[in-house]
Scaffold this active site. Structure first.
Site, PDB file in Angstrom:
ATOM      1  N   LYS A  70     -11.137  -2.262  -3.468  1.00 29.55           N
ATOM      2  CA  LYS A  70     -12.010  -1.075  -3.553  1.00 29.55           C
ATOM      3  C   LYS A  70     -11.287   0.097  -4.203  1.00 29.55           C
ATOM      4  O   LYS A  70     -11.874   0.897  -4.899  1.00 29.55           O
ATOM      5  CB  LYS A  70     -12.401  -0.592  -2.151  1.00 29.55           C
ATOM      6  N   LYS A  89       0.822  -1.224   0.000  1.00 32.91           N
ATOM      7  CA  LYS A  89       0.000   0.000   0.000  1.00 32.91           C
ATOM      8  C   LYS A  89       0.849   1.264   0.000  1.00 32.91           C
ATOM      9  O   LYS A  89       0.432   2.282  -0.544  1.00 32.91           O
ATOM     10  CB  LYS A  89      -0.949   0.002   1.199  1.00 32.91           C
ATOM     11  N   LYS A 113      -5.262  -8.382  -6.535  1.00 34.59           N
ATOM     12  CA  LYS A 113      -6.524  -8.742  -5.880  1.00 34.59           C
ATOM     13  C   LYS A 113      -7.602  -7.702  -6.167  1.00 34.59           C
ATOM     14  O   LYS A 113      -7.277  -6.529  -6.410  1.00 34.59           O
ATOM     15  CB  LYS A 113      -6.302  -8.954  -4.376  1.00 34.59           C
TER      16      LYS A 113
HETATM   17  N1  AQP Z   1     -10.134  -9.643  -3.354  1.00 36.10           N
HETATM   18  C1  AQP Z   1     -10.529 -10.173  -2.206  1.00 36.10           C
HETATM   19  N2  AQP Z   1     -10.836 -11.500  -2.124  1.00 36.10           N
HETATM   20  C2  AQP Z   1     -11.256 -12.041  -0.958  1.00 36.10           C
HETATM   21  N3  AQP Z   1     -11.400 -11.322   0.185  1.00 36.10           N
HETATM   22  C3  AQP Z   1     -11.108 -10.001   0.141  1.00 36.10           C
HETATM   23  N4  AQP Z   1     -11.146  -9.018   1.067  1.00 36.10           N
HETATM   24  C4  AQP Z   1     -10.756  -7.845   0.529  1.00 36.10           C
HETATM   25  N5  AQP Z   1     -10.459  -8.035  -0.772  1.00 36.10           N
HETATM   26  C5  AQP Z   1     -10.653  -9.365  -1.039  1.00 36.10           C
HETATM   27  C6  AQP Z   1     -11.550  -9.235   2.433  1.00 36.10           C
HETATM   28  O1  AQP Z   1     -12.548  -8.265   2.761  1.00 36.10           O
HETATM   29  C7  AQP Z   1     -12.381  -7.870   4.115  1.00 36.10           C
HETATM   30  C8  AQP Z   1     -12.349  -6.391   4.233  1.00 36.10           C
HETATM   31  O2  AQP Z   1     -11.209  -5.860   3.662  1.00 36.10           O
HETATM   32  P1  AQP Z   1     -10.914  -4.316   3.887  1.00 36.10           P
HETATM   33  O3  AQP Z   1     -11.778  -3.496   3.065  1.00 36.10           O
HETATM   34  O4  AQP Z   1     -10.940  -3.969   5.307  1.00 36.10           O
HETATM   35  O5  AQP Z   1      -9.444  -4.207   3.460  1.00 36.10           O
HETATM   36  P2  AQP Z   1      -8.749  -4.643   2.162  1.00 36.10           P
HETATM   37  O6  AQP Z   1      -8.408  -6.098   2.247  1.00 36.10           O
HETATM   38  O7  AQP Z   1      -7.613  -3.704   2.020  1.00 36.10           O
HETATM   39  O8  AQP Z   1      -9.851  -4.454   1.044  1.00 36.10           O
HETATM   40  P3  AQP Z   1      -9.712  -3.689  -0.291  1.00 36.10           P
HETATM   41  O9  AQP Z   1     -10.951  -3.861  -1.071  1.00 36.10           O
HETATM   42  O10 AQP Z   1      -8.440  -4.063  -0.973  1.00 36.10           O
HETATM   43  O11 AQP Z   1      -9.690  -2.188   0.201  1.00 36.10           O
HETATM   44  P4  AQP Z   1      -8.675  -1.046  -0.140  1.00 36.10           P
HETATM   45  O12 AQP Z   1      -8.606  -0.963  -1.629  1.00 36.10           O
HETATM   46  O13 AQP Z   1      -9.252   0.195   0.493  1.00 36.10           O
HETATM   47  O14 AQP Z   1      -7.372  -1.449   0.482  1.00 36.10           O
HETATM   48  C9  AQP Z   1     -11.130  -8.554   4.651  1.00 36.10           C
HETATM   49  O15 AQP Z   1     -11.520  -9.712   5.353  1.00 36.10           O
HETATM   50  C10 AQP Z   1     -10.400  -8.941   3.401  1.00 36.10           C
HETATM   51  O16 AQP Z   1      -9.611 -10.082   3.605  1.00 36.10           O
END
Ligand code: AQP
Length: 338
Positions: free
Chosen positions: A204, A117, A201
């Site tokens: 968001k 990140k 992956k």
């Molecule tokens: N691609 C994914 N596949 C499976 N599980 C996922 N999670 C996130 N992306 C995937 C799971 O969703 C939960 C919440 O995640 P988060 O939003 O708190 O943080 P993150 O993992 O950083 O999610 P994003 O979408 O990638 O957000 P941004 O872009 O803001 O960093 C967790 O249980 C995660 O494992």
């Protein structure tokens, strides 16, 4: 859980850093819906994590409601599980500071999500982004949660939570005060990849709208995104070994399997030898069938912010009733005057 005798409790959270997507749904929320019947569940909207990278304040408020509404639309029942936003329960921040003094720098330095990140310019990343996994440990252990449903990407952070719990128990000679929380990762959908790049992956914060199916997408948008998903020119293999080196094809097969309750092998038995011209419409129909109804309910709930606020306020009160006495005990253990 090394001798821990307390109740079985679940904690998980999602950042209000953008729209809720299929990865969040399959990796996390869908599990919440099943777990709420078996455990004492706490599901939070982790707004304090979200501000580790810049968030527009008005958008942050809107997205906090969006995540809460997504939990409800997907089937989390606020009577069974406490749904709340992290910043409303002060105990998270208090325990996080104490854990910042328990966790070792070397442990945090190994966290790969910070490296991903922060990118190349890590000098400009916030200190909060660096200590993010320590706050995450506090989120979990402030409830003495024993189980944490998350996607594959959070595995390393969960290991850090276990290390912090173990070191606290050891240093303060309070054996089994904190449980060593178990991740609940296994199962289909633990790692959903971007529709535009099978090596990244689904996230968001992906700049491409077409990389994610959002829970708020309507049937037409979902179908278009699946149609546009990156693939290769080959037809689908009949066996899983044939997906090796074909990340995009493997991702689409995995999504089909996770949503249909089948294995990848079953999906390939059904579609092996077929091209994406046949597979993508079948996948689009399935995603629409499973996700579009959640999207409609999500939109309905977002139109009722008063109800969402009431759910969050009630959830925060219930969460604080569990967390506050635990933090009080931690302060006593550490030697603070309480
Ligand atoms: N691609 C994914 N596949 C499976 N599980 C996922 N999670 C996130 N992306 C995937 C799971 O969703 C939960 C919440 O995640 P988060 O939003 O708190 O943080 P993150 O993992 O950083 O999610 P994003 O979408 O990638 O957000 P941004 O872009 O803001 O960093 C967790 O249980 C995660 O494992």
């Amino acid at each position: 859980m090394s001798g821990y005798q307390g109740p079985m409790r679940v904690l998980s959270g999602i950042q209000p850093s953008g729209g809720m997507h299929l990865g969040n749904y399959l990796g996390a929320i869908r599990k919440f819906v099943d777990l709420q019947h078996q455990y004492d569940c706490h599901f939070c909207v982790v707004d304090m994590h979200a501000i580790t990278v810049w968030q527009d304040p008005a958008k942050l408020r809107e997205q906090t409601f969006h995540i809460a509404a997504s939990y409800l639309a997907a089937g989390v029942d606020p009577k069974l599980a406490a749904i709340f936003h992290q910043s409303a329960v002060h105990a998270h921040a208090e325990l996080a500071w104490i854990f910042n003094c328990v966790a070792r720098l070397g442990w945090v330095e190994r966290m790969t999500q910070f490296k991903d990140k922060a990118g190349k310019d890590k000098e400009r990343a916030s200190v909060g982004l660096y200590t993010y996994p320590v706050l995450q440990a506090a989120d979990i252990l402030v409830y003495k949660a024993t189980h944490v449903p998350v996607g594959e990407d959070q595995k390393q952070h969960l290991e850090l939570s276990r290390d912090i719990a173990g070191k606290f128990n050891h240093d303060y000679k309070v054996e089994s005060f904190f449980p060593l929380p178990e991740p609940l990762i296994k199962g289909p959908g633990a790692r959903i990849m971007s529709l535009r790049d099978g090596s990244a992956k689904m996230s968001k914060s992906d700049p491409s709208e077409n990389a994610c199916v959002f829970l708020s997408d309507d049937a037409d948008v979902i179908a278009k995104k699946i149609k546009k998903a990156k693939t290769d020119p080959e037809s689908l293999p009949s066996e899983e070994a044939g997906l090796e080196g074909r990340a995009e094809a493997a991702n689409l097969v995995g999504i089909y399997a996770a949503l249909s309750g089948k294995t990848n092998a079953d999906v390939l038995t059904e579609f092996g030898g077929q091209g994406f011209g046949v597979f993508k419409p079948a996948l689009a129909d399935l995603v629409v069938e499973k996700i579009a109804p959640i999207g409609s309910e999500l939109r309905r709930l977002e139109g009722d912010p008063q109800y969402l606020q009431q759910v969050l306020t009630d959830g925060a009160e219930r969460a604080a009733a569990v967390a506050d006495p635990i933090v009080k005990e931690v302060k006593e253990i550490v030697g603070f005057l309480v």
